[in-house]
Design a protein around this motif. Sequence first.
Motif, PDB file in Angstrom:
ATOM      1  N   MET A   1      32.643  42.753  31.633  1.00 30.24           N
ATOM      2  CA  MET A   1      32.916  41.813  32.803  1.00 30.24           C
ATOM      3  C   MET A   1      33.137  42.470  34.025  1.00 30.24           C
ATOM      4  O   MET A   1      33.488  43.513  34.518  1.00 30.24           O
ATOM      5  CB  MET A   1      34.345  40.991  32.475  1.00 30.24           C
ATOM      6  CG  MET A   1      34.774  40.094  33.366  1.00 30.24           C
ATOM      7  SD  MET A   1      36.609  39.702  33.084  1.00 30.24           S
ATOM      8  CE  MET A   1      36.481  38.758  31.736  1.00 30.24           C
ATOM      9  N   PRO A   2      32.194  41.934  35.141  1.00 28.79           N
ATOM     10  CA  PRO A   2      32.431  42.428  36.450  1.00 28.79           C
ATOM     11  C   PRO A   2      33.880  42.524  37.127  1.00 28.79           C
ATOM     12  O   PRO A   2      34.234  41.261  36.939  1.00 28.79           O
ATOM     13  CB  PRO A   2      31.122  41.680  37.204  1.00 28.79           C
ATOM     14  CG  PRO A   2      31.064  40.288  36.533  1.00 28.79           C
ATOM     15  CD  PRO A   2      31.385  40.750  35.144  1.00 28.79           C
ATOM     16  N   LEU A   3      33.972  43.467  37.824  1.00 31.47           N
ATOM     17  CA  LEU A   3      35.374  43.496  38.517  1.00 31.47           C
ATOM     18  C   LEU A   3      35.026  42.534  39.664  1.00 31.47           C
ATOM     19  O   LEU A   3      34.069  42.446  40.428  1.00 31.47           O
ATOM     20  CB  LEU A   3      35.561  44.855  39.013  1.00 31.47           C
ATOM     21  CG  LEU A   3      35.810  45.982  37.961  1.00 31.47           C
ATOM     22  CD1 LEU A   3      36.230  47.319  38.409  1.00 31.47           C
ATOM     23  CD2 LEU A   3      36.833  45.434  36.934  1.00 31.47           C
ATOM     24  N   LYS A   4      36.186  41.799  40.368  1.00 33.52           N
ATOM     25  CA  LYS A   4      36.121  40.819  41.093  1.00 33.52           C
ATOM     26  C   LYS A   4      37.281  41.059  42.072  1.00 33.52           C
ATOM     27  O   LYS A   4      38.166  41.767  41.877  1.00 33.52           O
ATOM     28  CB  LYS A   4      36.210  39.495  40.492  1.00 33.52           C
ATOM     29  CG  LYS A   4      35.347  39.279  39.575  1.00 33.52           C
ATOM     30  CD  LYS A   4      35.353  37.789  38.840  1.00 33.52           C
ATOM     31  CE  LYS A   4      34.458  37.416  37.631  1.00 33.52           C
ATOM     32  NZ  LYS A   4      34.789  36.147  36.952  1.00 33.52           N
ATOM     33  N   ALA A   5      37.148  40.459  43.207  1.00 35.31           N
ATOM     34  CA  ALA A   5      38.249  40.276  44.305  1.00 35.31           C
ATOM     35  C   ALA A   5      38.422  39.016  44.866  1.00 35.31           C
ATOM     36  O   ALA A   5      37.319  38.310  45.126  1.00 35.31           O
ATOM     37  CB  ALA A   5      37.961  41.330  45.427  1.00 35.31           C
ATOM     38  N   GLU A   6      39.797  38.713  45.180  1.00 34.77           N
ATOM     39  CA  GLU A   6      39.704  37.077  45.648  1.00 34.77           C
ATOM     40  C   GLU A   6      40.522  37.458  47.105  1.00 34.77           C
ATOM     41  O   GLU A   6      41.415  38.055  47.221  1.00 34.77           O
ATOM     42  CB  GLU A   6      40.856  36.466  45.053  1.00 34.77           C
ATOM     43  CG  GLU A   6      40.900  35.086  45.650  1.00 34.77           C
ATOM     44  CD  GLU A   6      41.286  34.123  44.406  1.00 34.77           C
ATOM     45  OE1 GLU A   6      40.294  33.480  43.796  1.00 34.77           O
ATOM     46  OE2 GLU A   6      42.490  33.707  44.048  1.00 34.77           O
ATOM     47  N   LEU A   7      39.881  36.622  48.104  1.00 30.16           N
ATOM     48  CA  LEU A   7      40.344  36.925  49.358  1.00 30.16           C
ATOM     49  C   LEU A   7      41.134  35.801  50.231  1.00 30.16           C
ATOM     50  O   LEU A   7      40.460  34.581  49.756  1.00 30.16           O
ATOM     51  CB  LEU A   7      39.195  37.398  50.300  1.00 30.16           C
ATOM     52  CG  LEU A   7      38.503  38.722  49.923  1.00 30.16           C
ATOM     53  CD1 LEU A   7      37.196  39.088  50.833  1.00 30.16           C
ATOM     54  CD2 LEU A   7      39.491  40.029  49.984  1.00 30.16           C
ATOM     55  N   HIS A   8      41.791  35.835  50.885  1.00 31.02           N
ATOM     56  CA  HIS A   8      42.567  34.810  51.752  1.00 31.02           C
ATOM     57  C   HIS A   8      42.997  33.769  51.005  1.00 31.02           C
ATOM     58  O   HIS A   8      42.434  32.544  51.180  1.00 31.02           O
ATOM     59  CB  HIS A   8      41.486  34.207  52.675  1.00 31.02           C
ATOM     60  CG  HIS A   8      42.080  33.709  53.953  1.00 31.02           C
ATOM     61  ND1 HIS A   8      42.569  34.405  54.954  1.00 31.02           N
ATOM     62  CD2 HIS A   8      42.411  32.271  54.256  1.00 31.02           C
ATOM     63  CE1 HIS A   8      43.282  33.716  55.855  1.00 31.02           C
ATOM     64  NE2 HIS A   8      42.890  32.401  55.374  1.00 31.02           N
TER      65      HIS A   8
END
Length: 327
Positions: A1-8
């Motif tokens: 699973m690719p690593l993710k980031a969530e912004l704002h």
Amino acid sequence: MPLKAELHCHIEGAAAPELVISQARKYGKDTAPYIKDGSFVWHDFTSFLAAYDFSSDLFRTEEDYARLADHYLTSLARDGAIYSEVFTSPDHAKKAGLSPKAFLQAVTLDHARRLLDSGMPLLETSFELGMSGPGRLHDLFVTHEAMSPGDYKTRGAGLTIRYGYHISPFGIALIMVTDRGLAGLAFNDPGGERAAFADMSGRWPNAAYVEDMSSTAPYAARIFDPRLWRADQPLRVVMIGTDFQLRVWETLLRIPMGKACTYSSIAASIGAPSASRAVGAAVGANPMSFVVPCHRALGKSGALTGYHWGLTRKRAILGWEAGQVSS
């Protein structure tokens, strides 16, 4: 699973439909105009804002915010996210009974470090608890006794433990009591009641367990309502653990609200300066969350580190306490 980031991400807007439905039931609100077949519905920006405002208004207390944050962060972790940039509305934070400043300070590493840098003398401060005056520390007053080593070795044999589930500011609280006082307090989210009970009952597998909310309700009221914290009527607790665990838990009881202590300083205070790891294990095994304030124990750098009932809940408790101290 690719690593993710969530912004704002605005935290109130991160509420999933199933969580909104649950909160709506709690406050007697109708979700039909905003949720259909398990999904939000809107047809333009105005109806989107209406759905957003409806959902946001369902988060009104510390418990609601703790539940929202835990629900959101758990979903992020499940999706492989390793970073999230979260915003909260000052207006909604006020509805939770906390100033935005107090809440944000409590969940940052800088705040944790300031607690450690205050130079709080761990053992000496225990004598100040309960004293009145301008500098009085607000805290839950506790008187405790320990089970004998023999009682502990029997793993609860001959002991009757009554238990019940109660709403608290930090999720559902599983409270366990004996005829001698409070013996256990755990937290869980809706649906996690069985797991929480298995965790706690596994500590004393030979005890007899009786579900009895009428016996545990007075404890829930005393523990989570600061108006009922009185030095002349302390909460009675009974500690069931090894001698080393008892020494650690007794030391945790001496950390006042609004302060914190490292595992290494706890180890030093009980005469075992090289036993930081063992102290950490004893802190993690604490059966009375919140009452025996293991959430006030931090890593050497000031990091919040782990918490048996979830790091999000630890942040929520520290935030709630910051609000109590500053009020």
